[in-house]
Design an enzyme around this catalytic site. Structure first.
Site, PDB file in Angstrom:
ATOM      1  CE  LYS A 168       8.515  -9.761   0.679  1.00  0.00           C
ATOM      2  NZ  LYS A 168       8.291  -8.856   1.790  1.00  0.00           N
ATOM      3  CE  LYS A 189       5.198 -11.973   0.859  1.00  0.00           C
ATOM      4  NZ  LYS A 189       5.406 -10.895   1.736  1.00  0.00           N
TER       5      LYS A 189
HETATM    6  C1  PBG Z   1       6.632  -6.513   3.585  1.00  0.00           C
HETATM    7  C2  PBG Z   1       5.633  -7.480   3.107  1.00  0.00           C
HETATM    8  C3  PBG Z   1       4.979  -7.501   1.872  1.00  0.00           C
HETATM    9  C4  PBG Z   1       4.112  -8.595   1.910  1.00  0.00           C
HETATM   10  C5  PBG Z   1       4.252  -9.204   3.145  1.00  0.00           C
HETATM   11  N1  PBG Z   1       5.218  -8.508   3.865  1.00  0.00           N
HETATM   12  C6  PBG Z   1       5.036  -6.540   0.756  1.00  0.00           C
HETATM   13  C7  PBG Z   1       6.237  -6.413  -0.064  1.00  0.00           C
HETATM   14  O1  PBG Z   1       7.275  -7.043   0.149  1.00  0.00           O
HETATM   15  O2  PBG Z   1       6.171  -5.604  -0.980  1.00  0.00           O
HETATM   16  C8  PBG Z   1       3.180  -9.031   0.816  1.00  0.00           C
HETATM   17  C9  PBG Z   1       2.103  -9.971   1.242  1.00  0.00           C
HETATM   18  C10 PBG Z   1       1.042 -10.182   0.215  1.00  0.00           C
HETATM   19  O3  PBG Z   1       1.132  -9.765  -0.946  1.00  0.00           O
HETATM   20  O4  PBG Z   1       0.038 -10.799   0.599  1.00  0.00           O
HETATM   21  N2  PBG Z   1       6.320  -5.992   4.838  1.00  0.00           N
END
Ligand code: PBG
Length: 356
Positions: A223, A276
């Protein structure tokens, strides 16, 4: 290349390669193209995110994500009805609590919207719908960070790190509690998204210790610290009140490190890996697919990717349907088995129309 001249019916002279190889032969008709198509995209590959709030009959449109809303549990069941009818097999739940604090305690409250939604969805759809939950604290903490920050909770201050630093091991304990509370509600898979070291292993231990061996873990293994999460933070009210997530999420410049993160999650017991965001990181999807072939791989087509298309489509600059199908096919072609996408219901509808 050897060349030779041919005289066409019209009498004019043309130049062709001697090999006679003409790739276009394989593209002549729709049935021929479909016979040899390498990559498929089906509704059964999609996971639809949902944002849950308390109460009933609540549907609050999210401004930066046209077509998406925060919904109460009753309407989540209605929306899932439509998804299941369209052949979308899975939802990913995010909660927006009424109350936030430094420990994010609403995240492991059995009566919070996510836990209620898991129970409602599983009792309505049983094995026809996979219910997956995001396991993170950023929607639940008053500072908007993904765990306990140094100096914000009594008795939890570590002198070696600065105030405001995300405390890793203290956060792990909470993540285990959250996962168990989702498991008690009947969740199929949990998806820890905080990029906290050791989160997959400690959640696995917590689940197994409570008798939830059959609950799976989709690790947000890779991520990145991405600006593409902007609209999501608007939707989930999870923007950090100060600072950013650079001390735990990955640097967008790094690819080799992605392999390390993914391998660690495999060794800690992850059942699936995730990359992601998706679009700007298709090389990472490809790399994981090739280097760690034995485990299912999920790509997350995130909120900013969705918002860009919606904005361009509403201005008349892009044709939404073919663009979305092209992007999702690209993720599958790069190596994703499944895709988390806010376009899930639309895509399933379009694919159904095309198959008629
Ligand atoms: C954290 C989380 C995020 C997203 C999914 N899980 C936000 C972040 O890390 O700031 C983002 C998903 C998206 O942008 O569609 N709980």
């Amino acid at each position: 290349m050897e060349r030779y001249e041919v005289v066409a019916h019209s009498g004019e002279t043309r130049v062709m390669s001697r090999s006679g190889i003409r790739p276009r032969r394989n593209r002549k008709t729709p049935v021929l193209r479909s016979l040899i198509r390498e990559t498929t995209l089906h509704a059964s590959d999609l996971i639809a995110p949902m944002f849950l709030v308390s109460g009933s009959e609540r549907r609050e449109p999210i401004a930066s994500m046209p077509g998406q809303s925060r919904v109460s549990v009753d309407l989540a069941v209605t929306d899932a009805e439509q998804l299941v009818g369209l052949g979308v097999p899975a939802v990913l739940l995010f909660g927006i609590p009424d109350h936030k604090d430094a420990r994010g305690s609403a995240a492991y409250d059995a009566q919070a919207p996510v836990q209620q939604a898991v129970r409602a969805l599983k009792s309505r759809f049983h094995d026809d719908l996979l219910v997956i939950t995001d396991v993170c604290l950023c929607e639940y903490t008053d500072h908007g960070h993904c765990g306990i920050l140094n100096g914000t909770v009594d008795g939890m201050r570590r002198p070696q790190v600065p105030d405001g630093y995300l405390l890793n091991d203290e956060t792990l304990e909470l993540l285990g509690r959250i996962a168990n509370s989702h498991a008690e509600s009947g969740v199929d898979l949990v998806a820890p998204s905080g990029m906290v070291d050791g989160m997959v292993g400690s959640i696995r231990l917590a689940l197994d210790g409570a008798g939830f061996e059959s609950v799976g873990i989709i690790a947000y293994s890779v991520k990145y610290r991405s600006a593409f999460y902007g609209p999501f933070r608007d939707a989930a009210a999870g923007t950090p009140s100060s600072g950013d997530r650079a001390s735990h999420q990955m640097d967008p410049a790094n690819a080799r490190e992605a392999l390390r993160e993914a391998q660690l999650d495999v060794s800690e017991g992850a059942d699936m890996l995730m990359v992601k965001p998706g679009l700007a990181y298709l090389d990472i999807v490809r790399r994981l697919r090739e280097r760690i072939p034995g485990i299912p791989l999920v790509a997350y087509n995130v909120s900013g990717e969705y918002a860009m298309i919606k904005a361009a489509a509403s201005a008349g600059w892009l044709d939404e349907r073919p663009v979305v199908l092209e992007i999702l096919t690209g993720m599958r072609r790069a190596g994703a088995d499944a895709i988390i996408t806010y376009h899930a219901a639309d895509v399933a509808t379009w694919l159904r129309e095309e198959s008629r």
